[in-house]
Enzyme design. Structure first.
Site, PDB file in Angstrom:
ATOM      1  N   ARG A  27       0.780  -1.250   0.000  1.00 32.79           N
ATOM      2  CA  ARG A  27       0.000   0.000   0.000  1.00 32.79           C
ATOM      3  C   ARG A  27       0.800   1.283   0.000  1.00 32.79           C
ATOM      4  O   ARG A  27       0.233   2.347  -0.210  1.00 32.79           O
ATOM      5  CB  ARG A  27      -0.952  -0.007   1.208  1.00 32.79           C
ATOM      6  CG  ARG A  27      -2.121  -0.935   1.020  1.00 32.79           C
ATOM      7  CD  ARG A  27      -2.763  -1.242   2.342  1.00 32.79           C
ATOM      8  NE  ARG A  27      -1.804  -1.938   3.191  1.00 32.79           N
ATOM      9  CZ  ARG A  27      -2.033  -2.294   4.454  1.00 32.79           C
ATOM     10  NH1 ARG A  27      -3.165  -1.970   5.023  1.00 32.79           N
ATOM     11  NH2 ARG A  27      -1.123  -2.941   5.143  1.00 32.79           N
ATOM     12  N   ARG A  36      -4.999  -2.408  -7.237  1.00 39.17           N
ATOM     13  CA  ARG A  36      -5.955  -2.928  -6.242  1.00 39.17           C
ATOM     14  C   ARG A  36      -7.347  -2.365  -6.509  1.00 39.17           C
ATOM     15  O   ARG A  36      -8.336  -3.089  -6.409  1.00 39.17           O
ATOM     16  CB  ARG A  36      -5.458  -2.525  -4.855  1.00 39.17           C
ATOM     17  CG  ARG A  36      -6.383  -2.819  -3.712  1.00 39.17           C
ATOM     18  CD  ARG A  36      -5.729  -3.747  -2.710  1.00 39.17           C
ATOM     19  NE  ARG A  36      -6.244  -3.614  -1.354  1.00 39.17           N
ATOM     20  CZ  ARG A  36      -7.511  -3.756  -1.006  1.00 39.17           C
ATOM     21  NH1 ARG A  36      -8.446  -3.980  -1.921  1.00 39.17           N
ATOM     22  NH2 ARG A  36      -7.868  -3.655   0.266  1.00 39.17           N
ATOM     23  N   TYR A 149      -3.615 -16.872  14.500  1.00 38.86           N
ATOM     24  CA  TYR A 149      -4.766 -16.278  13.803  1.00 38.86           C
ATOM     25  C   TYR A 149      -5.988 -17.186  13.886  1.00 38.86           C
ATOM     26  O   TYR A 149      -7.117 -16.732  14.079  1.00 38.86           O
ATOM     27  CB  TYR A 149      -4.425 -15.986  12.337  1.00 38.86           C
ATOM     28  CG  TYR A 149      -3.507 -14.796  12.200  1.00 38.86           C
ATOM     29  CD1 TYR A 149      -3.997 -13.505  12.297  1.00 38.86           C
ATOM     30  CD2 TYR A 149      -2.144 -14.964  12.010  1.00 38.86           C
ATOM     31  CE1 TYR A 149      -3.162 -12.406  12.207  1.00 38.86           C
ATOM     32  CE2 TYR A 149      -1.289 -13.876  11.911  1.00 38.86           C
ATOM     33  CZ  TYR A 149      -1.802 -12.599  12.013  1.00 38.86           C
ATOM     34  OH  TYR A 149      -0.975 -11.516  11.938  1.00 38.86           O
TER      35      TYR A 149
HETATM   36  O1  CP3 Z   1       5.500  -7.694  -0.957  1.00 33.29           O
HETATM   37  C1  CP3 Z   1       4.919  -8.440  -0.184  1.00 33.29           C
HETATM   38  O2  CP3 Z   1       5.492  -8.905   0.838  1.00 33.29           O
HETATM   39  C2  CP3 Z   1       3.496  -8.754  -0.478  1.00 33.29           C
HETATM   40  C3  CP3 Z   1       2.999 -10.124  -0.144  1.00 33.29           C
HETATM   41  C4  CP3 Z   1       2.574 -10.291   1.317  1.00 33.29           C
HETATM   42  C5  CP3 Z   1       1.369  -9.794   1.897  1.00 33.29           C
HETATM   43  N1  CP3 Z   1       1.264 -10.297   3.157  1.00 33.29           N
HETATM   44  C6  CP3 Z   1       0.373  -8.917   1.245  1.00 33.29           C
HETATM   45  C7  CP3 Z   1      -0.623  -8.175   2.068  1.00 33.29           C
HETATM   46  C8  CP3 Z   1       3.222 -11.036   2.274  1.00 33.29           C
HETATM   47  C9  CP3 Z   1       4.581 -11.722   2.195  1.00 33.29           C
HETATM   48  C10 CP3 Z   1       2.388 -11.051   3.437  1.00 33.29           C
HETATM   49  C11 CP3 Z   1       2.723 -11.801   4.655  1.00 33.29           C
HETATM   50  C12 CP3 Z   1       1.857 -11.696   5.830  1.00 33.29           C
HETATM   51  N2  CP3 Z   1       0.492 -11.587   5.885  1.00 33.29           N
HETATM   52  C13 CP3 Z   1       2.329 -11.794   7.166  1.00 33.29           C
HETATM   53  C14 CP3 Z   1       3.769 -12.052   7.548  1.00 33.29           C
HETATM   54  C15 CP3 Z   1       4.609 -10.823   7.435  1.00 33.29           C
HETATM   55  C16 CP3 Z   1       4.354  -9.821   8.510  1.00 33.29           C
HETATM   56  O3  CP3 Z   1       4.036  -8.679   8.167  1.00 33.29           O
HETATM   57  O4  CP3 Z   1       4.547 -10.141   9.701  1.00 33.29           O
HETATM   58  C17 CP3 Z   1       1.230 -11.671   8.021  1.00 33.29           C
HETATM   59  C18 CP3 Z   1       1.259 -11.698   9.529  1.00 33.29           C
HETATM   60  C19 CP3 Z   1       0.061 -11.549   7.201  1.00 33.29           C
HETATM   61  C20 CP3 Z   1      -1.356 -11.465   7.648  1.00 33.29           C
HETATM   62  C21 CP3 Z   1      -1.962 -10.177   7.239  1.00 33.29           C
HETATM   63  N3  CP3 Z   1      -2.297  -9.829   5.935  1.00 33.29           N
HETATM   64  C22 CP3 Z   1      -2.326  -9.115   8.074  1.00 33.29           C
HETATM   65  C23 CP3 Z   1      -2.124  -9.074   9.583  1.00 33.29           C
HETATM   66  C24 CP3 Z   1      -2.876  -8.129   7.264  1.00 33.29           C
HETATM   67  C25 CP3 Z   1      -3.536  -6.847   7.713  1.00 33.29           C
HETATM   68  C26 CP3 Z   1      -2.551  -5.912   8.250  1.00 33.29           C
HETATM   69  C27 CP3 Z   1      -1.850  -5.214   7.133  1.00 33.29           C
HETATM   70  O5  CP3 Z   1      -0.602  -5.173   7.118  1.00 33.29           O
HETATM   71  O6  CP3 Z   1      -2.583  -4.673   6.311  1.00 33.29           O
HETATM   72  C28 CP3 Z   1      -2.804  -8.568   5.909  1.00 33.29           C
HETATM   73  C29 CP3 Z   1      -3.232  -7.842   4.692  1.00 33.29           C
HETATM   74  C30 CP3 Z   1      -2.233  -7.692   3.570  1.00 33.29           C
HETATM   75  N4  CP3 Z   1      -1.356  -8.647   3.138  1.00 33.29           N
HETATM   76  C31 CP3 Z   1      -2.073  -6.548   2.743  1.00 33.29           C
HETATM   77  C32 CP3 Z   1      -1.073  -6.844   1.804  1.00 33.29           C
HETATM   78  C33 CP3 Z   1      -0.580  -5.961   0.681  1.00 33.29           C
HETATM   79  C34 CP3 Z   1      -2.889  -5.274   2.831  1.00 33.29           C
HETATM   80  C35 CP3 Z   1      -4.182  -5.525   2.151  1.00 33.29           C
HETATM   81  C36 CP3 Z   1      -4.666  -4.368   1.323  1.00 33.29           C
HETATM   82  O7  CP3 Z   1      -4.179  -4.123   0.204  1.00 33.29           O
HETATM   83  O8  CP3 Z   1      -5.616  -3.706   1.793  1.00 33.29           O
END
Ligand code: CP3
Length: 343
Positions: A27, A36, A149
């Site tokens: 983002r 997106r 989770y």
């Molecule tokens: O470049 C990249 O790393 C993108 C791929 C990626 C995403 N999530 C996309 C995402 C990866 C490798 C992850 C890993 C992930 N997801 C983790 C482990 C890494 C970390 O940050 O500790 C975890 C715990 C998650 C679970 C998750 N997904 C959460 C807690 C959230 C909401 C909080 C947040 O950061 O927004 C997500 C959503 C998420 N995953 C988004 C993205 C781009 C945001 C969604 C959006 O576009 O609105």
């Protein structure tokens, strides 16, 4: 193909320090927000659309010159494939409306065939391999982090339900973790078969555990996954335990090639403690808000402090935050490349 990143993972000599950053597709990039918004659907719909996943994975590589790409997906995708309902709520993050609390909840979970249930992930990997000139990182969550989770029903601060299950119903906890471990092992093997050239395991919540509990309730499942992978693929494996400075004596026995370090430890101390591993990290993601000169000084100091490592992959100590100005990321990437090439 630029294989500097793969060489550093394997502890081979490189001409400069490779860099990628956690959450590099996301983002903080207007280009990501544009893609997106284009599909109209939810974040999960985006994760299931190989064409758009490919596009956003390529963005940080094209814009900043990253030395590796990370597959655009989410660690919770395979949990949905296990039969759970997963939702992402704006501003709240992931939600599992039916959390896992009892034996019958665990019994209801399936071990999915990745090719059948998550074809979109494998299709994205294949599309990316046709386009990329840098290595592609596939990934999963670590079983403990995924379990938090499922048990909490979403994100948490104190992890009461998770620790209650660990301490009061260890057999139930173990049954759940075994299933998650099996699913994750098959899922990562499928990513390697599809073309992922490195696999990173994210243990985002490992740091909430006392070392003795980490050793008993988290580490063994990571070791199982990595030993399964060693039998089926030779791609390098990165293990990142967030907030894990107090756990290094344990995490360094997980079997990975590379240990990811968060920013709470000086990388020099980390290097001294990881043994014969390459390291990845570990700039504070919020150091990206420093003025340019100070930011560059921090980056150079970090590179110097990591010189004794078996290999160093520059990264942030956790994911880049959405408020980060993209120009600041560019400053870091250029500085890493220029300064480390000087030797
Ligand atoms: O470049 C990249 O790393 C993108 C791929 C990626 C995403 N999530 C996309 C995402 C990866 C490798 C992850 C890993 C992930 N997801 C983790 C482990 C890494 C970390 O940050 O500790 C975890 C715990 C998650 C679970 C998750 N997904 C959460 C807690 C959230 C909401 C909080 C947040 O950061 O927004 C997500 C959503 C998420 N995953 C988004 C993205 C781009 C945001 C969604 C959006 O576009 O609105």
């Amino acid at each position: 193909m630029n294989d500097t990143f793969l060489k550093a993972c394997r502890g081979e000599k490189t001409d400069y320090t490779p860099i990628w950053i956690m959450r590099q597709a996301g983002r903080y990039l207007p280009q990501y927000l544009e893609v997106r918004a284009r599909g109209k659907g939810t974040f999960l719909d985006l994760c299931k659309d190989p064409a758009r996943c490919t596009e956003v994975t390529l963005q940080p590589v094209d814009i900043f010159g990253m030395d590796a790409a990370i597959l655009f997906s989410d660690i919770l995708i395979p949990m949905e494939a296990m039969g759970l309902t997963l939702e992402f709520h704006e501003g709240k993050g992931p939600v599992f409306p039916d959390p896992i609390r009892e034996q019958r909840d665990v019994d209801g979970l399936i071990i999915p065939d990745p090719e059948e249930t998550m074809p979109f992930v494998l299709a994205t990997i294949k599309l990316l391999r046709a386009e990329l000139k840098v290595p592609l990182i596939g990934f999963s969550g670590a079983p403990f982090t995924l379990a938090t989770y499922l048990i909490e029903g979403g994100s948490s601060k104190v992890f009461l339900e998770t620790k209650k299950m660990m301490f009061r119903q260890p057999q139930l906890y173990h049954a759940l973790l075994e299933k998650i471990t099996r699913c994750t092992s098959l899922y990562l093997q499928a990513q390697a078969r599809a073309g992922a050239q490195t696999l990173q395991i994210f243990d985002s919540w490992a740091g909430i555990l006392a070392p003795c509990d980490y050793a008993r309730f988290a580490l063994p499942y990571v070791q199982t996954i990595i030993s399964d992978l060693r039998r089926t693929t030779d791609v390098p494996i990165i293990y990142f335990a967030n907030n894990g400075a107090t756990l290094i004596e344990h995490t360094s026995t997980c079997g990975a090639d590379v240990l990811g370090l968060d920013w709470r430890i000086n990388i020099k101390d980390g290097v001294a403690r990881v043994g014969d591993h390459a390291v990845q990290g570990n700039l504070d993601p919020l150091a990206l808000f420093l003025p340019e000169k100070e930011l560059q000084n921090r980056v150079r100091k970090l590179i110097d402090d990591a010189r004794g490592a078996r290999g160093h992959i520059f990264n942030l100590g956790h994911g880049v935050v959405p408020q980060t100005p993209p120009e600041q990321v560019k400053i870091v990437v250029d500085c890493v490349h220029e300064y480390s090439a000087r030797g």
